[in-house]
Write an enzyme that holds these catalytic residues in place. Structure first.
Site, PDB file in Angstrom:
ATOM      1  N   GLU A  81       0.789  -1.226   0.000  1.00 20.82           N
ATOM      2  CA  GLU A  81       0.000   0.000   0.000  1.00 20.82           C
ATOM      3  C   GLU A  81       0.824   1.281   0.000  1.00 20.82           C
ATOM      4  O   GLU A  81       0.409   2.286  -0.578  1.00 20.82           O
ATOM      5  CB  GLU A  81      -0.933   0.016   1.223  1.00 20.82           C
ATOM      6  CG  GLU A  81      -2.086  -0.964   1.179  1.00 20.82           C
ATOM      7  CD  GLU A  81      -3.225  -0.485   0.292  1.00 20.82           C
ATOM      8  OE1 GLU A  81      -3.094   0.594  -0.318  1.00 20.82           O
ATOM      9  OE2 GLU A  81      -4.234  -1.190   0.203  1.00 20.82           O
ATOM     10  N   SER A 341     -25.069 -28.324  52.201  1.00 23.73           N
ATOM     11  CA  SER A 341     -24.148 -28.468  53.337  1.00 23.73           C
ATOM     12  C   SER A 341     -22.795 -27.804  53.103  1.00 23.73           C
ATOM     13  O   SER A 341     -21.877 -27.994  53.897  1.00 23.73           O
ATOM     14  CB  SER A 341     -23.920 -29.957  53.631  1.00 23.73           C
ATOM     15  OG  SER A 341     -25.132 -30.599  53.958  1.00 23.73           O
TER      16      SER A 341
END
Length: 789
Positions: A81, A341
């Site tokens: 680019e 429990s």
């Protein structure tokens, strides 16, 4: 001189003003925030690996801006680019001139000459129409961007916002969607393909344009070779890599943690403390167990792994991931569930911490009715009396209720809040004694964090020598965001639980039998010392298991998110196997906890009752107990009794000369405890009866069964609706305040006080009714039920 400057200023003030205005406009032209786009929430492991992500609010896969751009992609995108990206001020005059020449010669726009910096500006302005004015404005903003941002920062902005086809935006999302990999692991072929995509994002469409996409990628690879970025061999190998087919699904590890992080924090990128390997292992284990559990219509489960030293989350599996049905999106770890429990160890430790019990103190285990509350053991059986550590190991409900009654549920409620249980939103009276049996709700997050904090207290105890007992137990909630570990604070006198109490609690929990085994597991060479506890809520709705070592805490919950109970859904049967499978995958580092000697004292205890020895205890042993245990009571169960010369009968000084007696120490339980205890412990010796000439009123009957009589035949008719009816059994007792306990065929079925009527519906056949009062007096009746048709 000053006058000359003044004349110069007034001569050029218009120009200066214009320059200032233009400069200001130029500086302010760049928005403070370039991109307002929503980002995908992203969850990363402690090493930066992607765990999970979800789509952004606008339907795009767009990850937050990364800290850096991978070298291979940076080289590829610059080569493709903007080859002079590292040198130009935002605009490349040579590229602009080349683009202008190409456009004029072709009579149409075929090249824009945009630099990467200009493309960042165009992306931030949402790709407005490509007019000459827009291009000039992009050039201005690009130069301004270069003044404020570094080249690497500009490259990061471009990589995060460039289009990569479909709804994929940004390099990070593209790597996972197209290659199923992290951007840091890109190959040259992958980097080159991604570099050409923003220029032509439609090329990635599966099944189309594949040849053109490969051709553009290969041309870029040749260019990289020509620039000396890669050698010929690497270039040839890269060209052989295929173009990806359909997009990959993104990882879905710890997906419930991602949802939690989004709710709790105003950000989109979360670097967590999660260990990727452990997370994968935990989710795999849960998935394997889910297949077995779903055959019993148990559809949900969760597991949490914490590092004890820091409290950091190493694995967070909020629910089964094998199916999307049955509310699998519910984060169970953060959901309040009935505790069963699972909170009993905290009460056991608290009672030792206050010196109210020793590790093996004998506790009552008999039917009890407390203001309408009648707790029962899971097995519906009773031992009469049981050592405290065994009551904890076996998770017996009745002894736990007795402990809570003595400790006070108001205090226990406060303690639970102090150690991190955040879901106790009601007044203590709302829970009452059921607080210890699952009457309150808690989250797996809080419970596992509390267990981990106990383990952390043991690890850090010896870091503070010379400060016996004076410290604050290091209870703090777990954390899942990566940050420096919090060191334990300075000790204070406001401690919650002592290290000694925690140590003996862990020693008891370490002895719990493993699922599927009866005994002997601790002798295997590959077994780990783990202190663990299970819990099962009423109606078999929740199965809990939490275990700790000096290094790790593992919490597991199994059940249905909608609260549906299932037969066999117990903590031991469903959650514990998952917990132990997880522990088997964790590294084994330290051994076991060290006894905190400064917080203990060596005392003599009665070997049978676990109390401090009294003058009547013959069988004693020396043991270490918490220092607070020095104030605990002496053994109340050993008494001095007087027997006849032959030892067969009890006597007293009114019926036998003192010289003809032998004095012995005898283990004597209260009558009701004795009734149940002797059926479980065959070696228990009840007190001999009084010799006939020494009896006083002991043979006077205190109660009698009015109905049914011995060997009666009872007819139980059906009700009008066809349902089985009931027969009312009736008893008379001399004591109007007495409580009596009813048993049918050896099983406890209930108790009555004052009025002794009990409606029963026994099945047809022969039965034995046994009734015991508080003094141990018994009645036995055999009867037969004739079915009512």
């Amino acid at each position: 001189m000053r006058a000359r400057v003044g004349r110069w200023f007034w001569r050029y003030k218009v120009r200066i003003t214009i320059f200032v205005i233009v400069g200001t406009l130029y500086w302010l032209a760049l928005p403070a925030t370039l991109f307002e786009d929503p980002y995908s929430p992203v969850l990363l492991s402690r090493k930066g690996e992607l765990l999970s992500a979800s789509i952004a609010q606008d339907g795009q896969w767009r990850f937050p801006v990364a800290d850096s751009v991978p070298t291979k992609f940076a080289e590829a995108i610059i080569a493709f680019e903007d080859k002079r990206f590292g040198y130009h001020p935002g605009v490349d005059p040579l590229s602009v001139a080349r683009a202008l020449r190409q456009n004029l010669s072709s009579g149409k726009i075929i090249s824009g000459g945009s630099t990467i910096t200009m493309q960042v500006i165009r992306l931030s302005r949402k790709n407005r129409p490509r007019t000459i004015f827009e291009k000039l404005y992009e050039i201005v903003l690009a130069t301004r961007l270069e003044l404020q941002y570094s080249k690497p920062a500009i490259l990061r902005l471009y990589s995060a916002h460039a289009p990569f086809g479909g709804n994929v935006v940004g390099l990070e999302a593209a790597c996972w969607r197209y290659f199923g990999t992290d951007a840091r692991d890109l190959s040259w072929a992958q980097a080159a393909m991604l570099a050409v995509l923003p220029n032509s994002p439609s090329l990635i469409h599966p099944g189309r344009n594949r040849a053109e996409l490969k051709m553009k990628r290969d041309r870029l690879l040749d260019k990289l070779h020509a620039q000396g970025k890669i050698d010929l061999f690497s270039c040839s190998l890269a060209k052989e890599e295929p173009i990806p087919d359909a997009p990959h699904p993104l990882p879905r590890l710890a997906r419930h943690l991602l949802g939690r992080a989004v709710r709790e924090h105003d950000q989109r990128k979360f670097i967590t403390t999660v260990d990727l390997d452990i997370q994968q292992q935990v989710e795999k284990i849960l998935e394997e167990h889910s297949r077995k559990l779903e055959s019993n219509h148990i559809h949900n489960g969760a597991a949490l792994v914490l590092e004890v030293k820091t409290g950091n989350v190493l694995a967070y599996a909020g629910n089964f991931v094998s199916t999307n049905a049955y509310e699998n999106d519910v984060d169970i770890i953060n959901s309040a569930r009935s505790t069963g429990s699972i909170l009993k160890p905290f009460l056991y430790a608290a009672m030792m911490d206050e010196g109210k019990i020793l590790p093996k103190t004998l506790l009552p285990d008999i039917p009890v009715l407390l203001n309408g509350f009648a707790p029962r053991n899971f097995s519906h059986a009773y031992d009469g009396a049981v050592p405290a550590d065994e009551a904890l190991i076996r998770s017996l409900n009745v002894p736990s209720v007795h402990l809570l009654r003595e400790y006070r549920y108001e205090k226990f409620h406060s303690l639970l809040k102090e150690i991190g249980i955040s879901t106790l939103r009601h007044h203590p009276d709302h829970y009452g004694l059921s607080l210890i049996l699952g009457g309150a709700e808690a989250t797996l997050w809080d419970v596992t964090g509390a267990y981990a904090s106990m383990s952390r207290t043991m690890n850090t105890y010896f870091e503070f020598p010379g400060k016996e007992r004076y410290y604050k137990t290091d209870f703090h909630p777990p954390t899942y965001l990566k940050e420096p570990g919090t060191e334990p604070g300075e000790r204070t006198e406001s401690s919650f639980l002592s290290a000694a109490a925690i140590y003996f609690t862990f020693e008891a929990l370490k002895e719990v039998y493993r699922p599927g085994e009866e005994t002997g597991w601790q002798h295997f060479s590959d077994s780990k010392n783990i202190a663990w506890k299970t819990g099962t809520s009423f109606g078999f709705r929740d199965g809990w298991a939490v275990g700790v070592t000096p290094d790790f805490a593992v919490g597991v919950w199994i059940g249905n998110a909608d609260g549906e109970g299932r037969p066999g859904l117990t903590g031991t049967g469903t959650a514990a196997p998952v917990m132990f499978d997880i522990f088997s995958k964790l590294p084994h580092k330290k051994g076991w906890f060290t006894l905190p000697l400064p917080e203990t004292r060596e005392v003599q205890v009665c070997k049978i009752t676990g109390h401090r020895k009294s003058q009547f205890c013959d069988n004693v042993e020396n043991v270490h107990v918490p220092a607070s245990g020095l104030v605990s009571s002496q053994c109340p169960y050993h008494k001095r009794v007087h027997l006849s010369r032959d030892g067969k009968f009890r006597v007293h000084d009114q019926c036998s000369p003192v010289a003809g007696m032998q004095d012995v120490n005898w283990f004597v339980l209260p009558p009701v405890q004795e009734y149940y205890y002797k059926h479980v412990h065959g070696g228990y010796k009840p007190l001999p009866s009084f010799r006939s000439d020494c009896e006083d009123n002991f043979r006077v009957a205190t109660m009698d069964l009015l109905y049914p009589k011995q060997h009666a035949k009872v007819f139980v008719p059906r009700e009008l609706g066809g349902n089985p009816g009931r027969s009312v059994f009736e008893l008379a007792h001399r004591d109007p305040k007495a409580t009596v306990y009813w048993h049918l065929d050896g099983k406890y079925i209930g108790s009555t006080t004052k009025v002794h009527h009990l409606a029963l519906n026994p099945p047809a056949g022969k039965h034995k009714l046994t009734i015991v009062d508080g003094h141990g007096a018994e009645i036995h009746r055999d009867f037969e039920v004739i079915s009512g048709l």
